[in-house]
Design an enzyme around this catalytic site. Structure first.
Site, PDB file in Angstrom:
ATOM      1  CG  ASN A 112      36.397  46.850  32.686  1.00 53.53           C
ATOM      2  OD1 ASN A 112      35.309  46.952  32.111  1.00 53.53           O
ATOM      3  ND2 ASN A 112      36.749  45.751  33.329  1.00 53.53           N
ATOM      4  CG  HIS A 113      37.167  43.570  29.495  1.00 54.22           C
ATOM      5  ND1 HIS A 113      37.707  42.307  29.608  1.00 54.22           N
ATOM      6  CD2 HIS A 113      36.328  43.712  30.551  1.00 54.22           C
ATOM      7  CE1 HIS A 113      37.211  41.706  30.678  1.00 54.22           C
ATOM      8  NE2 HIS A 113      36.366  42.541  31.260  1.00 54.22           N
TER       9      HIS A 113
END
Length: 346
Positions: A162-163
């Site tokens: 997700n980063h």
């Protein structure tokens, strides 16, 4: 430009060597973690490829051991994008393999991980995402991983976390690091490459890997294979859930809204039903700090793996990675937390 030179510079930079000859010390002052030294990284590099020892120049006369130029990093990023696009969204992975969780810019700890697990190509790897942000060496971390991906495309795999998303790493450190050390333009090129990364892996058809977790929309693994790229991470839906969802024991229903404000939490029964439907032995995911570096869920049918010890310099957690052998037997190697956190830059 080539990956041999980039790997050489990342592993053998003299500034790295001076710091890395020290041994990390635990709280009691005893050495509780193998030293990661110039010698071990030199041996790892030489086992992967032959490289002359005389430093080359980059065309400006500057020795490449001083660090990676922006042009070199840009080449690495764009070549990786093309490679990701040539491989499926759900990558098929052969055992044996090491499965690693979040790294988050903790480059020193990434080298400790390779020291314990073996530097490529001596071992095969799949990383589950979150390479950047929070730690102070996101560029070293992602550049080494991309260089290994380009060097060993069929045995070294990188999933999206997700980063690896502009709306997240714009806030949590990677944007600022790129801007400070190189340029905003380079950050945008990283974003283009992150938008092409696979989101799931399948080890021998039996172990499903992703960064976050399951999705109520996932009813067929071909749904993952059919995801079109490049793509950002939407606020909801299948891609979002694969990168953001979490298991939870405190469930009144199979699916509940996630306290993160994004995606869902899912119950043990969801995991068991999913594994039975798809004839899976295990779901392996990352995304959450766990004290021992790994933690089982749903009667050992799901495991969380987190590979960044002393996360953010605020936790005393160990890191870990999972070793899957040819018979799909799983074991874990811990990266012990240390008070002495070594940092060095290219």
């Amino acid at each position: 430009m080539n990956c041999r030179e980039i790997i050489r510079k990342l592993l053998l930079n003299p500034a790295h060597n001076n710091a890395a000859t020290r041994t990390a010390q635990g709280d009691n002052g005893d050495s509780n973690q193998r030293a990661y030294t110039r010698i071990s990284r030199l041996a790892a590099f030489q086992s992967a490829q032959t490289q002359e020892s005389t430093p080359k120049t980059n065309g400006t006369g500057r020795a490449t051991t001083e660090g990676l130029t922006e042009a070199e990093v840009r080449w690495l990023v764009m070549e990786s994008r093309a490679l990701f696009m040539s491989q499926p969204m759900l990558v098929e992975i052969a055992a044996p393999v090491r499965i690693c969780g979040d790294v988050h810019g903790q480059y020193t700890d990434l080298l400790r991980l390779f020291d314990l697990g073996g530097f490529p190509p001596d071992a095969n790897y799949i990383f589950l995402g979150d390479y950047v942000d929070r730690g102070d060496q996101s560029l070293e971390t992602i550049c080494l991983l991309l260089a290994y991906k380009l060097s060993f495309p069929e045995t070294f795999f990188l999933l999206r976390g997700n980063h690896e998303c502009s709306s997240i790493n714009r806030i949590y450190g990677f944007f600022d690091e790129c801007k400070r050390r190189y340029s905003v333009r380079l950050w945008k090129q990283f974003t283009d490459t992150f938008n092409c990364m696979p989101v799931a892996g399948l080890v021998e058809g039996r172990i499903l890997c992703m960064h976050g977790g399951l999705s109520p929309e996932l009813t067929d693994l071909d749904q993952i294979r059919r995801i079109l790229r490049p793509t950002d991470v939407p606020d909801s839906g299948l891609i979002c859930d694969l990168l953001w969802s979490d298991p939870s024991t405190n469930m009144e229903s199979n699916w509940s809204e996630n306290d993160r404000g994004v995606s869902w939490t899912f119950s043990e029964s969801v995991v068991k039903s999913f594994n039975k439907k798809f004839d899976l032995d295990l779901i392996c995911r990352a995304h959450q700090v766990v004290d021992a570096g790994y933690e089982f869920f749903a009667a050992r049918q799901l495991v969380t793996v987190f590979s960044a010890p002393n996360y953010c310099d605020e936790f005393d957690n160990a890191g870990a990675f999972m070793c899957v052998d040819e018979n799909l037997m799983c074991s874990f190697v811990q990266i012990e937390p240390t008070r002495t956190l070594l940092r060095y830059f290219f």
